[in-house]
Scaffold this motif. Structure first.
Motif, PDB file in Angstrom:
ATOM      1  N   THR A  76      37.740  61.131  21.138  1.00 42.75           N
ATOM      2  CA  THR A  76      37.825  61.831  19.855  1.00 42.75           C
ATOM      3  C   THR A  76      36.475  62.309  19.322  1.00 42.75           C
ATOM      4  O   THR A  76      36.442  63.231  18.514  1.00 42.75           O
ATOM      5  N   HIS A  80      35.736  65.508  23.725  1.00 46.01           N
ATOM      6  CA  HIS A  80      36.935  66.218  23.280  1.00 46.01           C
ATOM      7  C   HIS A  80      38.082  65.811  24.203  1.00 46.01           C
ATOM      8  O   HIS A  80      37.890  65.601  25.397  1.00 46.01           O
ATOM      9  N   SER A 105      40.009  53.919  19.637  1.00 46.35           N
ATOM     10  CA  SER A 105      39.516  54.748  18.534  1.00 46.35           C
ATOM     11  C   SER A 105      38.007  54.713  18.386  1.00 46.35           C
ATOM     12  O   SER A 105      37.448  55.420  17.539  1.00 46.35           O
ATOM     13  N   VAL A 123      42.092  57.769   9.540  1.00 51.42           N
ATOM     14  CA  VAL A 123      41.802  59.085  10.110  1.00 51.42           C
ATOM     15  C   VAL A 123      41.488  58.952  11.596  1.00 51.42           C
ATOM     16  O   VAL A 123      41.944  59.767  12.417  1.00 51.42           O
ATOM     17  N   ARG A 124      40.742  57.932  11.961  1.00 52.61           N
ATOM     18  CA  ARG A 124      40.429  57.713  13.382  1.00 52.61           C
ATOM     19  C   ARG A 124      41.706  57.472  14.181  1.00 52.61           C
ATOM     20  O   ARG A 124      41.830  57.928  15.323  1.00 52.61           O
ATOM     21  N   GLN A 126      44.683  58.683  13.442  1.00 55.15           N
ATOM     22  CA  GLN A 126      45.345  59.982  13.550  1.00 55.15           C
ATOM     23  C   GLN A 126      44.701  60.824  14.648  1.00 55.15           C
ATOM     24  O   GLN A 126      45.398  61.480  15.443  1.00 55.15           O
ATOM     25  N   MET A 127      43.367  60.797  14.709  1.00 53.61           N
ATOM     26  CA  MET A 127      42.655  61.548  15.734  1.00 53.61           C
ATOM     27  C   MET A 127      43.003  61.040  17.130  1.00 53.61           C
ATOM     28  O   MET A 127      43.207  61.830  18.061  1.00 53.61           O
ATOM     29  N   GLU A 130      46.524  62.242  18.141  1.00 49.09           N
ATOM     30  CA  GLU A 130      46.530  63.654  18.513  1.00 49.09           C
ATOM     31  C   GLU A 130      45.858  63.863  19.865  1.00 49.09           C
ATOM     32  O   GLU A 130      46.330  64.647  20.704  1.00 49.09           O
ATOM     33  N   SER A 131      44.780  63.142  20.112  1.00 42.22           N
ATOM     34  CA  SER A 131      44.071  63.298  21.393  1.00 42.22           C
ATOM     35  C   SER A 131      44.929  62.805  22.561  1.00 42.22           C
ATOM     36  O   SER A 131      44.918  63.401  23.643  1.00 42.22           O
ATOM     37  N   HIS A 150      43.073  67.828  13.752  1.00 42.71           N
ATOM     38  CA  HIS A 150      41.724  67.396  14.083  1.00 42.71           C
ATOM     39  C   HIS A 150      41.125  68.102  15.302  1.00 42.71           C
ATOM     40  O   HIS A 150      39.898  68.112  15.448  1.00 42.71           O
ATOM     41  N   PHE A 151      41.945  68.683  16.174  1.00 40.38           N
ATOM     42  CA  PHE A 151      41.431  69.272  17.410  1.00 40.38           C
ATOM     43  C   PHE A 151      42.041  70.646  17.652  1.00 40.38           C
ATOM     44  O   PHE A 151      43.201  70.903  17.315  1.00 40.38           O
TER      45      PHE A 151
END
Length: 321
Positions: A76, A80, A105, A123-124, A126-127, A130-131, A150-151
């Motif tokens: 994250t 990427h 995370s 937030v971490r 959630q990131m 998504e990743s 986030h991405f």
């Protein structure tokens, strides 16, 4: 029966030595080998931080049997997720299907280097979710465009796709990470032998999946020397994950652990050359429900002697579990 992984910490040795340690782990008969993916050591006395993925690529060519895994990678901040997918797919091909992608995370210690800041824990998470979705979609080999919270991924594709995507493992520490692991992970990773984490993981979709635990150990024929070395390099461990994940560098770990005494370290994990003591230290992991345990040998210069001891002494003793 609990399977035993050999844990390689990049903060304890240089890249060539790390590859040699993985070769030694295969020769000694360990079931797996896992490697940390850090950009900093926790204390300056550890003294190293080579690039884990280069070490993994070299290890894939230098070994033939032992599975290899990141323990764990944060897809994250420094990486990427589209780049993380490319790295993992390439490793799966190089290792001929022996790679496992462990993800989490992240820790401030390693991720701060790209200057992206340290978002709140929710937030971490959630990131990370998504990743994980991006990586899974990339493994199909199809073109991917993604514009999420986030991405962004623009017309990306993996051109070298393994026959089978590498199994992924997610680090868990609480209810939300257990839910993420239950939905997406092929295996789960935890640093503490907490049965309640595994029960929650099972309830949220993880039943029947492998679960990997970690244990710090310090082999030495001189137990006092083992305790001294553990205190010098690993006295930060009693601080716990919530504290350690937020510290930004070796100076922070130095300050946070300045009151930790050698007896505190000696009580926290086994040291010396008594295989039975190591077995008793691993037992709580087995009883909590972990199917794989990764002992972390403290001290880069003591890896090969520990492997020479593990083959005839430790591994047969652990087989009794």
């Amino acid at each position: 029966m609990v399977r035993i992984r050999y844990a390689v910490l990049i903060e304890q040795a240089g890249p060539r030595e790390l590859v040699s340690h993985m070769v030694g782990a295969e020769r000694a008969g360990f079931d797996f080998s896992v490697i940390s993916d850090h950009s900093f050591p926790r204390l300056e006395s550890q003294g190293h931080a080579p690039y884990a993925w280069s070490v993994l690529g070299a290890a894939a060519q230098a070994t033939s049997r032992i599975p290899l895994a990141t323990y764990v990678t944060c897809p994250t901040f420094r990486y990427h997720p589209a780049v993380g997918a490319q790295k993992a797919a390439t490793m799966q091909i190089l290792s001929q299907g022996r790679f496992r992608l462990g993800i989490g995370s992240g820790e401030n210690l390693n991720e701060h280097v790209v200057g992206a800041g340290r978002p709140a824990a929710h937030v971490r998470r959630q990131m990370l979710e998504e990743s994980v979705e991006i990586i899974r979609r990339m493994f199909t080999g199809a073109y991917l465009s993604h514009h999420g919270a986030h991405f962004d991924v623009e017309n990306a594709r993996l051109w070298d796709v393994p026959d089978k995507p590498p199994p992924s493992g997610t680090a868990i520490s609480g209810p939300r990470s257990c839910a993420l692991a239950g939905r997406y992970a092929d295996l789960v990773v935890a640093t503490e032998p907490k049965a309640e984490l595994l029960r929650r993981f099972d309830a949220l979709g993880g039943a029947g999946k492998p679960r990997v635990g970690q244990l710090h150990v310090c082999y030495d024929t001189d137990r006092d020397a083992a305790v001294e070395r553990a205190h010098d390099q690993f006295r930060w461990t009693p601080g716990g994950w919530k504290v350690n994940a937020e510290l930004p560098g070796p100076a922070g770990f130095e300050q946070a652990s300045q009151r930790t005494r050698p007896p505190d370290v000696a009580e926290a994990f086994p040291g010396g050359d008594d295989a039975d003591a190591f077995v008793e230290a691993v037992r709580p992991c087995a009883e909590a429900g972990f199917t794989v345990v990764a002992p972390v040998q403290i001290g880069g210069g003591h890896q090969e002697p520990s492997l020479d001891w593990a083959e005839p002494k430790l591994l047969p003793a652990l087989a009794t579990l």
